[in-house]
Design a protein around this motif. Sequence first.
Motif, short mmCIF file in Angstrom:
data_model
loop_
_atom_site.label_atom_id
_atom_site.label_comp_id
_atom_site.label_asym_id
_atom_site.label_seq_id
_atom_site.Cartn_x
_atom_site.Cartn_y
_atom_site.Cartn_z
N UNK A 1 2.57 -12.15 -2.78
CA UNK A 1 1.58 -11.85 -2.00
C UNK A 1 1.53 -11.05 -0.56
N UNK A 2 2.50 -11.25 0.06
CA UNK A 2 2.78 -10.50 1.16
C UNK A 2 3.09 -8.84 1.01
N UNK A 3 3.71 -8.88 0.17
CA UNK A 3 3.76 -7.22 -0.38
C UNK A 3 2.81 -6.72 -0.71
N UNK A 4 1.87 -7.39 -1.59
CA UNK A 4 0.77 -6.86 -1.95
C UNK A 4 -0.42 -6.37 -0.81
N UNK B 1 -6.08 -7.74 -2.96
CA UNK B 1 -4.80 -7.31 -3.24
C UNK B 1 -3.96 -8.52 -3.56
N UNK B 2 -4.60 -9.82 -2.88
CA UNK B 2 -3.99 -11.28 -3.21
C UNK B 2 -3.74 -11.47 -4.82
N UNK C 1 -1.52 -0.36 3.88
CA UNK C 1 -0.92 1.03 4.04
C UNK C 1 -1.70 2.05 3.39
N UNK C 2 -2.01 1.64 2.08
CA UNK C 2 -2.80 2.64 0.95
C UNK C 2 -4.27 2.78 1.80
N UNK C 3 -4.67 1.95 2.44
CA UNK C 3 -5.91 2.31 3.18
C UNK C 3 -5.85 3.07 4.62
#
Length: 343
Positions: free
Chosen positions: A58-61, A164-165, A67-69
């Motif tokens: 979850x944290x990675x996502x 993202x979660x 970052x992607x945004x």
Amino acid sequence: MINFSTIRDVPLVELSNQAQSIGHTPLRPIRMLINEKVRTVYLKLECENPTGSIKDRTAYGLIQDLEDKHLLTASSKVIESTSGNLGVALALICKAKGYSFTAVIDPKNTRENIAKMEALDARIDLVQSPDKNGGYLLSRLARVQELLAQNQGYVWTNQYANAANPNVHYLSTGPEIYQQMNRKVDILFAPVSTGGTLAGISRYLREVNPSVTIVGVDAHGSVVFGTTPATRRLTGIGSSRRSDFITRDLYDYALHVKDEEAFAFCHALSMRTGLKLGGSSGCTLFACAQFLADHPEMNHIVCVCADGGENYKTTIFDQTWIQQLSVNYFEQQLQRALDIILE
């Protein structure tokens, strides 16, 4: 898994490598004796992630999404409300990537998890007042909003509403389980808190096998599925608010488990197999045993086990702490669990 006793001496490049190794956790079969029939149940052991829980995924996502945004810069201060495991996971990833991290926690966080966050240079912000439902989640969320208003440098990962979660579990956890089970999953039991794990895994499994049965496992006193709130000792499962991710089409059954029932299964599993898991896993195993007693036709059974027992040495696996529960009921459930879980 990371050795937290030496984590301060680990180079950042090694922390980055640890963060990149998230996922690909094992399935471990155990045997349960239910209605005089031995059943094989497969445990998805998320304790094998770098910081010891499914929240690493979850944290990675969540961080990858920010970052992607382009919402994070070198001076950003990541902030999140956490009952423990996500805080440790975010602390690892933020340290590896050079972001500061503030964990808004409450008194139910274990001493073990707090120590891990501090070892990874997280700033701890403790709320003391329970919310209207007897938990601390709403109080933690109010504190997050207060800090966001005070400092424009804070960036909230928002595990409770960020798509993202569930997406990271749709893209990783679900496919892993399906492949490890040789594409045969009849029923899956998953604990719920934010609901991201259940939502992501269920969405994937329903796509590849529309007939799969999904069981959401919740703590007694949680309101995730709209039930009456009550106090509970379980952490890492349950919530003081409804999930933004779980819709009725994503699960077939919702089962609720009491503290003593969950902790009894944690102790029995340790005594029978040597495997120590956290309270949400105890909930999932109890729910699995209850459900299979009424559904002997089920095969290819998976339980998502969110974390290991090392974070609960001073709680679940401490006899003095256990004495604060309804001891007679705990002992009754422990004997029942010992009769069910085989070596």
